[in-house]
Design a protein around this motif. Structure first.
Motif, PDB file in Angstrom:
ATOM      1  N   ASN A  40       0.836  -1.199   0.000  1.00 43.41           N
ATOM      2  CA  ASN A  40       0.000   0.000   0.000  1.00 43.41           C
ATOM      3  C   ASN A  40       0.867   1.244   0.000  1.00 43.41           C
ATOM      4  OD1 ASN A  40      -2.910  -0.942   0.451  1.00 43.41           O
ATOM      5  ND2 ASN A  40      -1.723  -2.132   1.934  1.00 43.41           N
ATOM      6  N   TYR A  45       5.108   5.784   2.537  1.00 40.24           N
ATOM      7  CA  TYR A  45       5.258   6.911   3.483  1.00 40.24           C
ATOM      8  C   TYR A  45       6.064   6.467   4.715  1.00 40.24           C
ATOM      9  CZ  TYR A  45       0.958   8.552   1.001  1.00 40.24           C
ATOM     10  OH  TYR A  45       0.010   8.898   0.077  1.00 40.24           O
ATOM     11  N   GLN A 121      -7.408  -1.338   1.163  1.00 42.05           N
ATOM     12  CA  GLN A 121      -8.023  -0.476   0.138  1.00 42.05           C
ATOM     13  C   GLN A 121      -9.534  -0.724   0.032  1.00 42.05           C
ATOM     14  OE1 GLN A 121      -5.510  -1.723  -3.067  1.00 42.05           O
ATOM     15  NE2 GLN A 121      -3.880  -0.283  -2.555  1.00 42.05           N
ATOM     16  N   TYR A 127     -15.689   2.715   3.425  1.00 43.32           N
ATOM     17  CA  TYR A 127     -16.081   3.814   4.325  1.00 43.32           C
ATOM     18  C   TYR A 127     -16.186   5.135   3.574  1.00 43.32           C
ATOM     19  CZ  TYR A 127     -11.423   6.002   5.234  1.00 43.32           C
ATOM     20  OH  TYR A 127     -10.242   6.684   5.129  1.00 43.32           O
ATOM     21  N   GLY A 148      -5.618   2.835  -9.990  1.00 50.76           N
ATOM     22  CA  GLY A 148      -4.766   2.358  -8.897  1.00 50.76           C
ATOM     23  C   GLY A 148      -5.533   1.380  -8.004  1.00 50.76           C
ATOM     24  N   MET A 150      -6.717   1.714  -4.871  1.00 49.97           N
ATOM     25  CA  MET A 150      -7.918   2.338  -4.303  1.00 49.97           C
ATOM     26  C   MET A 150      -8.931   2.670  -5.385  1.00 49.97           C
ATOM     27  SD  MET A 150      -8.364   2.895  -1.108  1.00 49.97           S
ATOM     28  CE  MET A 150      -9.742   3.929  -1.518  1.00 49.97           C
ATOM     29  N   VAL A 169      -6.744   9.752 -14.574  1.00 50.14           N
ATOM     30  CA  VAL A 169      -5.603   8.826 -14.696  1.00 50.14           C
ATOM     31  C   VAL A 169      -4.496   9.539 -15.468  1.00 50.14           C
ATOM     32  CG1 VAL A 169      -6.961   6.675 -14.746  1.00 50.14           C
ATOM     33  CG2 VAL A 169      -6.536   7.929 -16.858  1.00 50.14           C
ATOM     34  N   SER A 170      -3.290   8.918 -15.504  1.00 47.60           N
ATOM     35  CA  SER A 170      -2.165   9.600 -16.157  1.00 47.60           C
ATOM     36  C   SER A 170      -1.773   9.037 -17.528  1.00 47.60           C
ATOM     37  CB  SER A 170      -0.938   9.568 -15.247  1.00 47.60           C
ATOM     38  OG  SER A 170      -0.487   8.240 -15.094  1.00 47.60           O
ATOM     39  N   TYR A 189      -5.480  14.476 -15.803  1.00 48.04           N
ATOM     40  CA  TYR A 189      -5.657  15.433 -14.712  1.00 48.04           C
ATOM     41  C   TYR A 189      -5.814  16.879 -15.208  1.00 48.04           C
ATOM     42  CZ  TYR A 189      -4.263  11.606 -11.650  1.00 48.04           C
ATOM     43  OH  TYR A 189      -4.219  10.416 -10.978  1.00 48.04           O
ATOM     44  N   GLN A 235      -2.018  11.304  -0.157  1.00 48.30           N
ATOM     45  CA  GLN A 235      -1.154  12.334  -0.724  1.00 48.30           C
ATOM     46  C   GLN A 235      -0.072  11.700  -1.604  1.00 48.30           C
ATOM     47  OE1 GLN A 235       0.239  14.272   2.926  1.00 48.30           O
ATOM     48  NE2 GLN A 235       1.912  12.795   3.036  1.00 48.30           N
ATOM     49  N   LEU A 307       5.444   1.309  -7.737  1.00 48.47           N
ATOM     50  CA  LEU A 307       4.277   2.016  -7.193  1.00 48.47           C
ATOM     51  C   LEU A 307       4.532   3.522  -7.173  1.00 48.47           C
ATOM     52  CD1 LEU A 307       1.462   1.745  -5.851  1.00 48.47           C
ATOM     53  CD2 LEU A 307       2.622   1.560  -3.653  1.00 48.47           C
ATOM     54  N   GLU A 308       5.721   3.891  -6.715  1.00 52.87           N
ATOM     55  CA  GLU A 308       6.048   5.323  -6.619  1.00 52.87           C
ATOM     56  C   GLU A 308       6.199   5.969  -7.991  1.00 52.87           C
ATOM     57  OE1 GLU A 308       8.988   6.490  -3.319  1.00 52.87           O
ATOM     58  OE2 GLU A 308       9.231   4.355  -3.621  1.00 52.87           O
TER      59      GLU A 308
HETATM   60  P1  NDP Z   1      -2.332   3.527  -5.985  1.00 52.68           P
HETATM   61  O1  NDP Z   1      -2.306   2.152  -6.529  1.00 52.68           O
HETATM   62  O2  NDP Z   1      -3.542   4.361  -6.224  1.00 52.68           O
HETATM   63  O3  NDP Z   1      -1.050   4.286  -6.510  1.00 52.68           O
HETATM   64  C1  NDP Z   1      -0.970   5.676  -6.410  1.00 52.68           C
HETATM   65  C2  NDP Z   1      -1.458   6.352  -7.692  1.00 52.68           C
HETATM   66  O4  NDP Z   1      -1.524   7.736  -7.455  1.00 52.68           O
HETATM   67  C3  NDP Z   1      -0.515   6.183  -8.866  1.00 52.68           C
HETATM   68  O5  NDP Z   1      -0.684   4.974  -9.567  1.00 52.68           O
HETATM   69  C4  NDP Z   1      -0.861   7.383  -9.702  1.00 52.68           C
HETATM   70  O6  NDP Z   1      -1.928   7.097 -10.616  1.00 52.68           O
HETATM   71  C5  NDP Z   1      -1.381   8.406  -8.670  1.00 52.68           C
HETATM   72  N1  NDP Z   1      -0.439   9.520  -8.548  1.00 52.68           N
HETATM   73  C6  NDP Z   1      -0.702  10.803  -8.904  1.00 52.68           C
HETATM   74  N2  NDP Z   1       0.361  11.569  -8.706  1.00 52.68           N
HETATM   75  C7  NDP Z   1       1.344  10.768  -8.235  1.00 52.68           C
HETATM   76  C8  NDP Z   1       2.704  10.992  -7.880  1.00 52.68           C
HETATM   77  N3  NDP Z   1       3.269  12.211  -7.955  1.00 52.68           N
HETATM   78  N4  NDP Z   1       3.432   9.948  -7.442  1.00 52.68           N
HETATM   79  C9  NDP Z   1       2.905   8.717  -7.339  1.00 52.68           C
HETATM   80  N5  NDP Z   1       1.613   8.452  -7.677  1.00 52.68           N
HETATM   81  C10 NDP Z   1       0.845   9.459  -8.126  1.00 52.68           C
HETATM   82  O7  NDP Z   1      -2.009   3.473  -4.423  1.00 52.68           O
HETATM   83  P2  NDP Z   1      -2.974   3.018  -3.227  1.00 52.68           P
HETATM   84  O8  NDP Z   1      -4.241   2.480  -3.764  1.00 52.68           O
HETATM   85  O9  NDP Z   1      -2.176   2.180  -2.291  1.00 52.68           O
HETATM   86  O10 NDP Z   1      -3.252   4.381  -2.457  1.00 52.68           O
HETATM   87  C11 NDP Z   1      -3.890   5.481  -3.084  1.00 52.68           C
HETATM   88  C12 NDP Z   1      -4.009   6.611  -2.068  1.00 52.68           C
HETATM   89  O11 NDP Z   1      -4.930   6.211  -1.063  1.00 52.68           O
HETATM   90  C13 NDP Z   1      -2.707   6.938  -1.348  1.00 52.68           C
HETATM   91  O12 NDP Z   1      -2.625   8.322  -1.185  1.00 52.68           O
HETATM   92  C14 NDP Z   1      -2.891   6.275  -0.002  1.00 52.68           C
HETATM   93  O13 NDP Z   1      -2.131   6.861   1.008  1.00 52.68           O
HETATM   94  C15 NDP Z   1      -4.371   6.489   0.203  1.00 52.68           C
HETATM   95  N6  NDP Z   1      -5.005   5.602   1.197  1.00 52.68           N
HETATM   96  C16 NDP Z   1      -5.593   6.195   2.276  1.00 52.68           C
HETATM   97  C17 NDP Z   1      -6.263   5.452   3.217  1.00 52.68           C
HETATM   98  C18 NDP Z   1      -7.011   6.151   4.293  1.00 52.68           C
HETATM   99  O14 NDP Z   1      -7.767   5.520   5.056  1.00 52.68           O
HETATM  100  N7  NDP Z   1      -6.896   7.447   4.432  1.00 52.68           N
HETATM  101  C19 NDP Z   1      -6.238   3.987   3.164  1.00 52.68           C
HETATM  102  C20 NDP Z   1      -5.675   3.458   1.939  1.00 52.68           C
HETATM  103  C21 NDP Z   1      -5.037   4.252   1.005  1.00 52.68           C
HETATM  104  P3  NDP Z   1      -1.929   7.918 -12.022  1.00 52.68           P
HETATM  105  O15 NDP Z   1      -0.628   7.562 -12.674  1.00 52.68           O
HETATM  106  O16 NDP Z   1      -3.114   7.450 -12.749  1.00 52.68           O
HETATM  107  O17 NDP Z   1      -1.986   9.361 -11.626  1.00 52.68           O
END
Ligand code: NDP
Length: 320
Positions: A40, A45, A121, A127, A148, A150, A169-170, A189, A235, A307-308
């Motif tokens: 995740n 982070y 996720q 929720y 992604g 989520m 999406v990107s 975006y 974030q 992922l990053e």
């Molecule tokens: P994802 O599989 O969604 O991966 C992150 C996606 O974010 C990327 O694939 C990318 O999609 C997009 N993105 C946009 N800008 C950036 C960037 N600068 N660097 C990296 N990725 C970027 O990850 P998760 O499903 O694990 O998590 C998604 C978000 O949900 C995260 O922020 C996570 O912290 C949050 N989260 C929060 C929870 C909560 O309860 N608050 C619980 C679970 C997750 P694209 O290329 O299409 O832009």
């Protein structure tokens, strides 16, 4: 036992696979042989130090596996049971130990790897669209990073409730996946706020589900309808700068929230209810869980790097 260990925060390379002693469960705990650990964004982070953890630590919060041993006084579980979890620190390992209350039994019809892929996720998507902003039939909402982990789950849940999804999406490949996944309008975006307003006849969207943060937040606020909800739940692009409450006033009595899963699974009852709802959706074929890629435990650095760098879709799993 084998576990990924982070001794100093930094890039993906700080994650090392090490051998250690099996700690065994203390009273009230169970130990579980890990079948699959979920990757995740929060693990990133933790690894970078953006969300501080005491060092050294084993990353990972989520997974699925088989009960290996029960601590004193544990009831409701037996050795060999299939279980899953969303918040047991140290899940990038072949064995995890945690309080029994952190685990849920996986129904027979749900594969343990699938359960591992939806605990964090899937319950978050649940929720967000049922409690943070309870999507009503006909509502239009924005889901960012819709291909992604989520995004794919949240889109399906919003659609299941009768909502319409504007997805961002990107890349073209991600756009295609978001479309196949049921999103009504898929876009890049750039200019998403103005396009969303146009698609809603000028009214704006009922909610923005934003896990991207820095690069999308302000434009998302501007895309909301009167009394719309900004659910800033992550974030991935970096932290959002401070907000002036007057912007919420000017936007039309907007509601801003920064929710986190722990607060929406705060009691065992609520946790079980959400997990069972998600499992039921899977059993009824109302939720398709897409595992984008699986990695061996020692490949955790590669999984984080992908992922990053925004190169992944769907869920990433580590298989010990
Ligand atoms: P994802 O599989 O969604 O991966 C992150 C996606 O974010 C990327 O694939 C990318 O999609 C997009 N993105 C946009 N800008 C950036 C960037 N600068 N660097 C990296 N990725 C970027 O990850 P998760 O499903 O694990 O998590 C998604 C978000 O949900 C995260 O922020 C996570 O912290 C949050 N989260 C929060 C929870 C909560 O309860 N608050 C619980 C679970 C997750 P694209 O290329 O299409 O832009």
């Amino acid at each position: 036992m084998k576990a990924i260990v982070v001794s100093a925060t930094g890039g993906p390379g700080v994650m090392r696979l090490l051998e250690g002693e099996d700690p065994g469960p203390r009273p009230g705990q169970i130990s579980v042989r890990v079948a699959a650990a979920g990757v995740n964004f929060i693990d990133v982070y933790h690894r970078t130090g953006a969300y501080g953890l005491p060092l050294p630590f084993t990353p990972g919060l989520e997974g699925g596996g088989y009960v290996a041993a029960l601590g004193e006084g544990v009831e409701g579980f037996a050795v060999g049971d299939e279980v899953a979890w969303k918040s047991v620190p140290g899940s990038y390992a072949d064995l995890v130990v945690g309080d029994a209350d952190e685990f849920v039994l996986v129904p027979e019809k749900v594969a343990v790897e699938t359960a591992a892929a939806v605990m964090l996720q899937g319950l978050t998507a649940h929720y967000l669209c049922n409690t943070v902003y309870d999507v009503q039939e006909g509502d239009t909402v924005i889901v960012h990073a819709a291909a992604g982990g989520m995004g794919l789950l949240l889109t399906q849940m919003v659609k299941y409730k009768g909502g319409k999804v504007i997805a961002t999406v990107s890349t073209d490949a991600k756009a295609e996946l978001a479309r196949q996944n049921g999103a009504d309008h898929v876009m890049r975006y750039e200019g998403f706020g103005a396009k969303a307003r146009e698609l809603t006849g000028g009214a704006g969207v009922a909610a923005v589900y934003d896990g991207v943060g820095k690069t999308t937040f302000t434009e998302g606020l501007g895309a909301l309808r009167r009394r719309g909800v900004m659910a800033l739940f992550g974030q991935a692009s970096g932290p959002v700068p401070p907000v002036d409450p007057q912007d919420l006033h000017r936007g039309g009595s907007l509601i801003l929230t920064r929710p986190t899963l722990a607060d929406f699974t705060a009691t065992r009852e609520e946790y079980l209810q959400r997990a069972n709802d998600v499992f039921q959706m899977i059993e009824d074929d109302n939720l398709l869980v897409r595992v984008g890629e699986t990695f061996r435990l020692e490949e955790a650095p590669e999984a984080h790097q992908l992922l990053e760098s925004r190169k992944t879709t769907g869920k990433l799993l580590l298989i010990p």
